[in-house]
Design a protein around this motif. Sequence first.
Motif, PDB file in Angstrom:
ATOM      1  N   GLN A 194     -24.783 -49.697 -11.203  1.00 13.12           N
ATOM      2  CA  GLN A 194     -24.542 -50.924 -11.976  1.00 13.12           C
ATOM      3  C   GLN A 194     -24.697 -50.646 -13.464  1.00 13.12           C
ATOM      4  O   GLN A 194     -23.886 -51.058 -14.291  1.00 13.12           O
ATOM      5  N   HIS A 195     -25.766 -49.910 -13.799  1.00 20.62           N
ATOM      6  CA  HIS A 195     -26.019 -49.615 -15.213  1.00 20.62           C
ATOM      7  C   HIS A 195     -24.902 -48.767 -15.805  1.00 20.62           C
ATOM      8  O   HIS A 195     -24.449 -49.005 -16.924  1.00 20.62           O
ATOM      9  N   TYR A 196     -24.473 -47.733 -15.054  1.00 21.74           N
ATOM     10  CA  TYR A 196     -23.387 -46.883 -15.559  1.00 21.74           C
ATOM     11  C   TYR A 196     -22.103 -47.685 -15.714  1.00 21.74           C
ATOM     12  O   TYR A 196     -21.370 -47.544 -16.699  1.00 21.74           O
ATOM     13  N   SER A 197     -21.824 -48.540 -14.720  1.00 17.56           N
ATOM     14  CA  SER A 197     -20.596 -49.348 -14.789  1.00 17.56           C
ATOM     15  C   SER A 197     -20.628 -50.249 -16.012  1.00 17.56           C
ATOM     16  O   SER A 197     -19.662 -50.315 -16.788  1.00 17.56           O
ATOM     17  N   ALA A 198     -21.763 -50.925 -16.198  1.00 18.31           N
ATOM     18  CA  ALA A 198     -21.879 -51.853 -17.336  1.00 18.31           C
ATOM     19  C   ALA A 198     -21.802 -51.089 -18.649  1.00 18.31           C
ATOM     20  O   ALA A 198     -21.176 -51.552 -19.611  1.00 18.31           O
TER      21      ALA A 198
END
Length: 1935
Positions: free
Chosen positions: A908-912
């Motif tokens: 999620q963090h990488y995507s965001a």
Amino acid sequence: MGNSYAGHFKTTRFEEVLHNSIEASLRSNNLVPRPIFSQLYLEAEQQLSSLEAGSRAENEDEEEEEEEEEGSESSSPPVSYQMKPPPEGCCTTDGFCQAGKDLRLVSISNDHIEVPSGFLLVGAKSPNLPDHLLVCAVDKRFLPDDNGRNALLGFSGNCVGCGKKGFCYFTEFSNHINLKLTTQPKKQKHLKYYLVRNAQGALTKGSVICWKGAEFRGRQSSTSTCSSTLFQLPESSGLSGSTSSEPLPAANPSAPAGTQQTAAATDPIPSTAAFSSAVYNGKESPKQQLMKNNLSALTRPSVLGTLTNSGPPKKRHKGWSPESPSSTETWNLQLNPQAPNRIKNDGGSLSSVPHSALVGPASSPMVGSGEPVSVPDNLLKICKAKPVIFKGHGNFPYLCGNINDVIVSPLLYTCYRNSQSLSRAYEQYGASTIQPISEEMQLLLTVYYLVQLAADQVPLIEDLEQIFMRSWRESHLSEIRQYQQAVPQAFPHVPSQITPVTSAQLPWLAGLAASSCNDSVHIIECSYSLAEGLSEMFKLLIEGKLVKTNYVVIICASRNRAIDSCIVITGKYQARVLSESMLSPSDYQKEVNYQLVTGKVETLGSFFSTLCPEGDIDLLLEKFYQENQGHISSSLSASVNKPTAVNGTGTAVCTSYEIERHQIRPFQLAVAQKLLSHICSIADSSTQNLDLGSFEKIDFLICVPPSEVTYQQTLFHLWHSGILLELGLEKEHLTKQRVEQYVMKLDAEAQIKFKVFLQNSMQNPHTLFVLIHDHAHWDLMSAMHSLYPQTELSTGLVDRLLNCREVKEAPNIVTLHVTSFPYALQTQHTHISPYNEIHWPSSYSNGVDLYHENKKYFGLSEFIESTLSGHSIPLLRYDSSFEAMVMALGKRFPRLHSAVIRTFVLIQHYSAAMMAVCGLSQMKNYTSVETLEITQNLINSSRQCPSGHGLMVVLRIPCIPLAAVAYERLYNVRERLALEDNFEIILGNPNSGITIGKHFVEQLKIWQKIEDVDWRPQTYLELEGLPCILIFSGMDPQGESLPRSLRYCDLRLINSSSLVRTTLEQELGLAAYFVSSEIHTEKAVVNDVLESDPEKLSSTDNEDEEIATEGSTSEKRSPMKRERSCSHDSASSSLSSKASITAFCTESSSPQALSNSTEETTNNYERQKQKVDKGAQTTISKHLPPVTEQMDMKQNIKSAQVSITSSSSSPFSSSSSSSAPTHNSFILQTSQCSMTKASKQPPIVFLPKLVYDIITSTDSSGLPKSSSLLPYHSVMWASSFRPLMSKMMTCTEQSLYYRQWTVPKPIHMDYNNKNEGRMDTFHPRRLLLSGPPQIGKTGAYLQFLSILSRMLIRLTEVDVYDEEEININIKEESDQYYHQPGDMWPDLEIFKKMPFDYTIHDPKYEDASLICSKLQTINNEDRSMSRRQEDMYTCHQTTRMRLSKYAAYNTYHHCEQCHQYMGFNPRYQIYESTLHAFAFSYSMLGEEIQLHFIIPKSKEHHFVFSQPGRQLESMRLPLVTDKSEDYIKSPTFTPTTGRHEHGLFNLYHAMDGASHLHVLVVKEYEMAIYKKYWPNHIMLVLPSIFNSAGVGAAHFLIKELSYHNLELERNRQEELGIKPQDIWPFIVISDDSCVMWNAVEVDCSGDRKSDYTWTERNVSLKQILQHIEATPNVTHYALIGMRKWSSKTNSAEIKEPFSCCHVHDFIMLNVDLTQNVQYNQNRFTCDDVDFNLRVHSAGLLICRFNHFNVMKKQIALGGQRSFHIKSKVSDTPVSISPAQYICAPDSKHTFLAAPAQLLLEKYLQYHSHRFFPLSLKNYSHPVLSVDSYLNLGPQIAVCYVSSRPHSLNISPSGLTFGGLLLYLCDSFVVASFLKKFHFLKGATLCVICQDRNSLRQTVVRLELEDEWQFRLRDEFQTANSKEDRPLFFLTGRHI
């Protein structure tokens, strides 16, 4: 009888023991019962509950199992049981009593049942109703206690159906309740469960009744794997495969964690227990109960095998003695406290059968007792975590009800037990007077430990063990010291100064300790049993009163009995970590897989979508994709593709790209040489385990783990090293298929390749095979460990292949284990000797740089160092916001595994972050600063390099299914954001190769200049410069190396619960890195940037250039600074996530972004300044700008903030320019390439907080805490009482520590390598190379192979003298040739006509005096300038030659052919030889000479002994007429000194196996050493008076002895009718350095007679000697010799096949002809020249065969070098010049300890010009030397004349001499003889005599004063004392 003593509790134990003893003696046929009182008082309650129930555990139906039990309990066959017929008219329905009342639990569970006081409700099993329990009421005195003991014999029970009471016999009762049994009714078999009321009041099945032994009759194959190094359960819980005849059922993959099917289950242990807490109604599964019974390994080792039962009493009772046969064959397993199960296979196995370190028996703690405790329903839902209960001291109650929501572990109990066992270090002193730590103190220390733990810390068992250890040591220091004085007697107990804690004080003290911790630790005191405390704890949990509490300590302490305790982990974080750490890796993977497959993770996804106020991320992505499709793709592709276009037009291109090819660094060379020296020491040892001399070449096989990338990487290294060509294994045109033959992947196909390797090793005994086991810690599973039938074939392959018998026994296979983590190969059972370990050397020693490397290695210690630095940005970080989110989600989703949660949060963090970088700035709130930093730098990196080079980000996801999910998700996000050409996402799976997109392959091909169309990268190293996220999966890294463009190593997802040293260091090893150590230039660039371009400081781009790279030199820092940096959170040193990211996609920047950027500049600069202060290395501080400059810069920056145009701030970016250029020029410097900068600094590593804390915290010894963790999964500590490792320990000391304190588990391949009567368990040809990860071990061992090969070649090569003959120009040049070039032998008549060549041509006499034969016109400069004075001592020129099969060898040569020759013949005992005296008189010496022969038994046939006394009479000699191909006629004598090892006395191969007589001539003081090295050689020992004599004495005695022997043989054989002249008169005198012989073959088949061609080839000495011996008229020659070999031999030298000249080194001497010509026994040098001249002057023939030559080996030891001239006064070695060798008589000159003759010869060699000045460089006026040749140095010529009558001398006419030398002249020299010679006026005379008297007599006798003038001062002597008999000189001048 059963009720006869009911109620008499006080005597129960006595009566029970008495009863047992009587019954045991009645029933046993082979047992003497233990005395009753010893059972009662000596063992008391500490008896091991014996495990005599070892009948087979089979997966069959319950009925069959019961029948098995019946059979196993008795040694007699089962008696069929006839049940009494039921009374008439009663009910006989199953499940009902005879009164017709229903007894089934399901029917009456809600009924009210009257239970009399003292009775319990229990469930009985009926064979006819397997699915039901029948309810009964039984008097609890007849039921067992927690230990399976103390149940009264007999029975008392009531029927709950009809209410009938008073059943006194179980047989009667079983009839009443209609059990309908076919076997003898027994309460132990049929009363199975306690029945308890649940929360709703319904009666339910409770825990199993613990009949003694019954706990082991469950289904032992059920699996329950639990492991951890935190508070772990044992690796897996017990006996499975070894006791089961069937394969294990696979653990149910669909069972979620923590679920157990307990209701109405007939199977006592459900098969789903693989994921369970291993608790079954408060007790562990039978397997674990088995393991709780601890038995000392010191007294009874555990063995794998079927539990047998040799027949205990039919009716076993509770106190049956452990010494009985059945229990002696049972086994007890100690839990391993730190045993994480990291075996890569399913857990249904016994993976821990450790040796216990206990001293004494222990009772089983794992059975419940007392009132059962009901676990509340919905506990997990309410508490959001499963509490973990650690059993402590004493008894533990039964748990019932919702037991799936708790986890019970025995680990703490085991730790307590271990800590109460005394250290083995003190056992040896006899009676143990030192008391262990009391239970009260243990519990109190545990409370203290828990109190000081922070909220985010997890308890570690190692910490607790060390606390106990320290406490014990401190409280018993005085006793320990007494023991350490090592007086082995019992000391009186010294009471400790510390007052012991009583059980009454314990709760109060514990409460006091806990009062300061803000409710983190809660103490519950209970008065009756733990059950109260547990119930209260559950109540508090449900009520929410323990929200702040992480640990609940429950204590039940009363005065009259021992304490009971347990500790409950209630903290959500701690409980989750501990419960997850109990899963084995395979269970961990299964659990994660299960959660993915069943869709449980979807709740996470839906939760994430609710977080985002703008709606679902996927919708946002889709919307973004649609809106920006055209614009983004074009702009991005333009920016990415632009560099290639630019390249074509010749604009700037990044020049920094290079993949490092194979090059050897100084470190690697040093390690390779260390390896070589270890190999040599194995070969040199007396064990003869490795015979290096017998190998001609080497071959090898490298074994690597089954990772495709590692395999390709090793092939890559091997290919580029060129080693295959160097070793001659392959030819020039190397193909990949050929290289693959030398590397083996340890997978299913490995066995085929290995078989080929073994066959090669057997077929090539003269090839040394090196088996290299790389990454050697990877698979250490025992092949014998058959408990894993379901595992893949590759498990245990290393053991199956590398430890097979063929490898162990092959004398030509050396095994080299190579690893970064050698700990698992350093146990008590290791195969590798500590002397065969090679550790990577330290680069610094006492501050000195030992190896000048141009790169600095960054490993674990350097990473840790960066966190301790007060001024630098740490390289190790954790992400606090990520951890906080994970913790919050963990509480929200307690049933999901934290690995799943962590992975989904990070994705999620990488995507965001990717979305934020691409312009969706609102998304930056949904990622962490760290992830944003990584993503920014990754996406940005390729745009800042003209060639598009970028950074690599490694995202480590051990679980392969999760890695696949992450790959898919990130891939989709990247596609939606149109970043597919910006960076690649690679899924790195160990089982498959690398797959990357075509676009990126093309880029790599351009960068690496590869033209191959089909090329694909196969190793991560080939991804150099590729911007990418590498998702690195697989449970363990397998040796894959990463490129230098690696910038971030994201380890946030590693499995932090399995804390083992190897695992942690292995993960961190991924980031290990070489950094260019030329930091000076880089520093200058940085300073320029700071001063000249303030705009660039607006971003944090430069920040990473300054990351400190301190070495070990960093100074000590204050505790405050250190504290701050230890808890460093990278958020504090990196950019706030508010930074605008839109600039990457838009042309202009927003004002908001501008202000953000200016805001940060100041803070950022503060950090910059700190780092500049620190410098890139603390040692380079002198390069930093002064403080004033820094202040100026700060002002500049502030003023420059107004002009900032780019807002794209990129924290820790690898660029130094703004990301959005203000103009369209693409002129970038190399320094702006992210990849270039990445390679100049180590990567940044992100860790889980838990791991970060362990890595960065230190223990009391100063070592990182990770060092004290258990080293490896398949080993365990030998004892908890072990010292801490020390910070000062070297690698060797660490190895010795692990060798002492760790033992392998049964699953480890070294487990069975125990010392069974042998002295040594080490394998002699096995080595271990260890070094930090990525440091270059592969290069080192490849280099080792190279130098080992060179050494083997070197062993087969020798340095032989290779010099041209000297004085060729002086030789008479005539066209006359006496023989034809092709003549094989000389013609005697022709030879007699040949003139003798006086000139010395042997190059070793280059500095000797020239011998004049007539008036020669020699250029005076020729000789004098031939060698400079300083060259006199330099070595002669040599060349290296390969030994032929006909070489002579020294003592180091061993081969099977010459074993017998060397004395290893089984018929002859080694060293068996006899000493024989042999005397003969010699008039010149004036006394009888006594020599000694040492004759081995095997050589006695060469001698003649007198029959009665076995006295030596003579040495047998053959006849001249004898002809045989099989033997050599001439005895060979070799004089030798100082060369017992290096002398070439092994002539077996040189003689081609022919029989020959070889005698070594040695000095008396060297006899023993020569005899030791050459036991099968004949020795001739010189008399002691010759101990200091030179080679002349040896030659003299050899010749005189040989002539004397010739006379004896002539006399002896004359009696046999043989003529004296027929006895063979020749002997061979050979130097001890003659190594090979050559023959020149001349081909005269040309047209003209003078035409010929010649070739030289190596031949045997046998061939040469037999050829010479066959010479026609051979006995007419006095001396026969041969040329010395030279590579520069020309045709002219061999055109004449025979010469009449000097012969040296290897001669055949005719002792008959030379009877009257002696060697001078006093000579040290030139004695052969002197002898040659005497022989010639005697008119004898000297023949040199020019077609034969001898090669002489250069031997640096012994020989003439063994004579050292030193002062007789002082022992200090002082250099003495030759001028001091003589002195005036009666002077006070320092006397020298050297023979007078040696001093004379050396003085004349260097200072004869003082005596003969007129002859100096004046060859036309030589010195006349009478009867002897002495070397007067190269500048003076000598003319030799003999005074003997009828001598052949030169004509004196026409010669005028410049001097006269009379050396020890005898009576043949007379005055008239001297008067024939003419001397120059002023010519000098030198007379040398033995004493002053004979000097005067000589002067008078020779009438010298007539022509010579003498002065008193012209008398000299050698510098010897009187007792050393100096020589005296007198000099005079010619008148």
